[in-house]
Design a protein around this motif. Structure first.
Motif, PDB file in Angstrom:
ATOM      1  N   PHE A  90       0.806  -1.217   0.000  1.00  0.00           N
ATOM      2  CA  PHE A  90       0.000   0.000   0.000  1.00  0.00           C
ATOM      3  C   PHE A  90       0.841   1.270   0.000  1.00  0.00           C
ATOM      4  O   PHE A  90       0.310   2.361  -0.087  1.00  0.00           O
ATOM      5  CB  PHE A  90      -0.904   0.024   1.241  1.00  0.00           C
ATOM      6  N   SER A  91       2.167   1.150   0.109  1.00  0.00           N
ATOM      7  CA  SER A  91       3.033   2.304   0.263  1.00  0.00           C
ATOM      8  C   SER A  91       3.022   3.208  -0.958  1.00  0.00           C
ATOM      9  O   SER A  91       2.978   2.745  -2.094  1.00  0.00           O
ATOM     10  CB  SER A  91       4.473   1.844   0.541  1.00  0.00           C
ATOM     11  N   LEU A  92       3.108   4.513  -0.712  1.00  0.00           N
ATOM     12  CA  LEU A  92       3.208   5.468  -1.810  1.00  0.00           C
ATOM     13  C   LEU A  92       4.523   5.289  -2.558  1.00  0.00           C
ATOM     14  O   LEU A  92       4.652   5.703  -3.704  1.00  0.00           O
ATOM     15  CB  LEU A  92       3.113   6.902  -1.254  1.00  0.00           C
ATOM     16  N   ALA A  93       5.513   4.665  -1.909  1.00  0.00           N
ATOM     17  CA  ALA A  93       6.800   4.437  -2.559  1.00  0.00           C
ATOM     18  C   ALA A  93       6.814   3.121  -3.341  1.00  0.00           C
ATOM     19  O   ALA A  93       7.756   2.836  -4.056  1.00  0.00           O
ATOM     20  CB  ALA A  93       7.921   4.424  -1.519  1.00  0.00           C
ATOM     21  N   GLY A  94       5.794   2.315  -3.202  1.00  0.00           N
ATOM     22  CA  GLY A  94       5.743   1.024  -3.865  1.00  0.00           C
ATOM     23  C   GLY A  94       4.935   1.053  -5.140  1.00  0.00           C
ATOM     24  O   GLY A  94       4.703   2.092  -5.750  1.00  0.00           O
ATOM     25  N   LYS A  95       4.451  -0.117  -5.546  1.00  0.00           N
ATOM     26  CA  LYS A  95       3.695  -0.227  -6.794  1.00  0.00           C
ATOM     27  C   LYS A  95       2.191  -0.124  -6.591  1.00  0.00           C
ATOM     28  O   LYS A  95       1.430  -0.225  -7.539  1.00  0.00           O
ATOM     29  CB  LYS A  95       4.025  -1.573  -7.466  1.00  0.00           C
ATOM     30  N   ILE A 137      -5.711   5.769   0.812  1.00  0.00           N
ATOM     31  CA  ILE A 137      -6.124   6.248  -0.515  1.00  0.00           C
ATOM     32  C   ILE A 137      -5.974   5.185  -1.591  1.00  0.00           C
ATOM     33  O   ILE A 137      -6.321   5.436  -2.747  1.00  0.00           O
ATOM     34  CB  ILE A 137      -5.323   7.504  -0.916  1.00  0.00           C
ATOM     35  N   HIS A 138      -5.468   4.002  -1.220  1.00  0.00           N
ATOM     36  CA  HIS A 138      -5.293   2.951  -2.215  1.00  0.00           C
ATOM     37  C   HIS A 138      -6.635   2.566  -2.844  1.00  0.00           C
ATOM     38  O   HIS A 138      -7.625   2.399  -2.150  1.00  0.00           O
ATOM     39  CB  HIS A 138      -4.643   1.711  -1.576  1.00  0.00           C
ATOM     40  N   ASP A 139      -6.638   2.430  -4.142  1.00  0.00           N
ATOM     41  CA  ASP A 139      -7.856   2.076  -4.881  1.00  0.00           C
ATOM     42  C   ASP A 139      -9.005   3.026  -4.519  1.00  0.00           C
ATOM     43  O   ASP A 139     -10.131   2.606  -4.268  1.00  0.00           O
ATOM     44  CB  ASP A 139      -8.239   0.619  -4.611  1.00  0.00           C
ATOM     45  N   ARG A 140      -8.662   4.324  -4.492  1.00  0.00           N
ATOM     46  CA  ARG A 140      -9.634   5.384  -4.197  1.00  0.00           C
ATOM     47  C   ARG A 140     -10.335   5.197  -2.849  1.00  0.00           C
ATOM     48  O   ARG A 140     -11.511   5.543  -2.677  1.00  0.00           O
ATOM     49  CB  ARG A 140     -10.665   5.486  -5.317  1.00  0.00           C
ATOM     50  N   GLY A 141      -9.597   4.637  -1.911  1.00  0.00           N
ATOM     51  CA  GLY A 141     -10.127   4.468  -0.564  1.00  0.00           C
ATOM     52  C   GLY A 141     -10.892   3.185  -0.338  1.00  0.00           C
ATOM     53  O   GLY A 141     -11.268   2.880   0.798  1.00  0.00           O
TER      54      GLY A 141
END
Length: 365
Positions: A90-95, A137-141
């Motif tokens: 889920f990281s913003l630094a990941g995929k 915010i992953h997958d628009r929440g």
């Protein structure tokens, strides 16, 4: 009796530590609950993290490995579940792959379901989880809604909030999402996340005493490489590259996996040896540019200096502290959880009331 929040009941709470890492969440809860909490089960699959954990916690049981292979019936009864389930999915630094993430044959994005499985069986009083801000915010929440709904479906009231470590006495800009679930039969209506102290702390406050080993000072060849790399990205309009932090400011977030040390470089002009102790190309740079030490990373995460790092390679320590949590934030949240549990237990004539330690500390200060 219940109107005075300074009072609490002496109760021994049993906890389990899932995806334990090096015990950052446990340390925060131990600090808050003091002698009134006992860890009865620990699960962590990384061998090097297990080694660091064992050096710092004297448990009379073995650390369990892969939690997906542990039967919930084999886990002792417990009151509090601590779970820093993996953040990479889920990281913003990941995929940002979330529930579709696949790593070494297991889906990291669904490992939170192991927490649900175990807690659905044992029904503890509290479930505590920490993860990266990107989870919200992953997958628009939608991912975060699925996670919260899963805890609600097994009988819990869910509270969540994004908090920044810089507001809790450490000089690190680190936003994380914290999830606190109370079993529905517990009146948690008074629960509030802590606001933080807003105390001004800077990098200079967590620096190790000089002299710092020359192995932490970059070679002149490497410094030139970093500059060229940053210039190439700057020419493309990117903000990538190394960053030297002001000692009177705060650090950027130390990263999961221990990567990105170059984003938190320091200029430390205090006396130090210029003789390399490791194999490097060129010479130690004469600009006094160095990376932070593992102990400084530990301090950025709120770990006490008594936390034992002996015999653990720097590579593993950077990874472990980057993957860990900020102890100060955990402790502050745990104190608020304790207030709810204390009020729940002040119900009978045999209740023994004591002043909260943080109130004593405030008076002493």
């Amino acid at each position: 009796m219940l109107s005075d929040e300074r009072f609490m009941v002496i109760v021994m709470y049993k906890s389990i530590d899932l995806f334990a890492g090096i015990g950052g969440i446990r340390t925060g809860f131990d600090n808050a609950f003091k002698k009134n909490i006992e860890t009865v089960f620990v699960s962590e699959w990384d061998d090097f993290a297990q080694k660091t954990y064992r050096q710092n916690f004297a448990d009379n049981f073995d650390i369990a490995g892969d939690i997906t292979k542990i039967d919930e019936n084999d886990i002792p009864e417990f009151d509090i579940c601590l779970a820093g389930f993996p953040c990479q999915a889920f990281s913003l630094a990941g995929k940002h792959m979330g529930f579709d993430d696949d790593y070494k044959g297991m889906c990291r994005g669904t490992l939170f379901q192991e927490v649900v499985r175990i807690c659905d069986h044992h029904k503890p009083k509290v479930i505590f989880c920490e993860n990266v801000k990107g989870l919200t915010i992953h997958d628009r929440g939608r991912t975060f809604k699925v996670i919260k709904r899963a805890f609600e479906q097994i009988g819990y009231t869910v509270y969540d909030k994004v908090l920044n470590s810089k507001d809790f006495g450490v000089p690190q800009n680190r936003e994380r999402i914290y999830i606190v679930c109370f079993r529905n039969d517990i009146d948690a209506s008074s629960f509030r996340f802590p606001q933080g102290s807003k105390e001004k702390v800077c990098i200079r406050d967590i620096m190790e005493d000089a002299p710092i080993s020359p192995k932490y000072y970059l070679s002149d060849v490497y410094v030139d490489t970093l500059r060229r790399h940053k210039e190439r990205h700057a020419a493309k309009g990117h903000g990538f590259g190394y960053e030297i932090r002001d000692l009177d400011d705060i650090a950027g977030a130390i990263v999961c996996g221990g990567m990105g040390r170059e984003r938190n470089l320091l200029i430390d002009a205090r006396p130090h040896s210029m003789k390399p102790v490791t194999h490097i190309k060129g010479e130690i740079n004469k600009e006094d540019i160095r990376k932070m030490t593992p102990r400084e990373w530990a301090r950025l995460q709120g770990f006490p200096d008594s936390y034992n790092l002996d015999g653990i390679a720097d590579t593993h320590l950077y990874k472990q502290f980057g993957n860990s949590v900020t102890v100060n934030v955990i402790e502050a949240i745990a104190k608020e959880i304790l207030k709810v549990l204390a009020r729940e237990n002040v119900t009978g004539n045999d209740a023994v009331n004591v002043l909260l330690d943080d109130k004593k500390e405030q008076k002493a200060g």
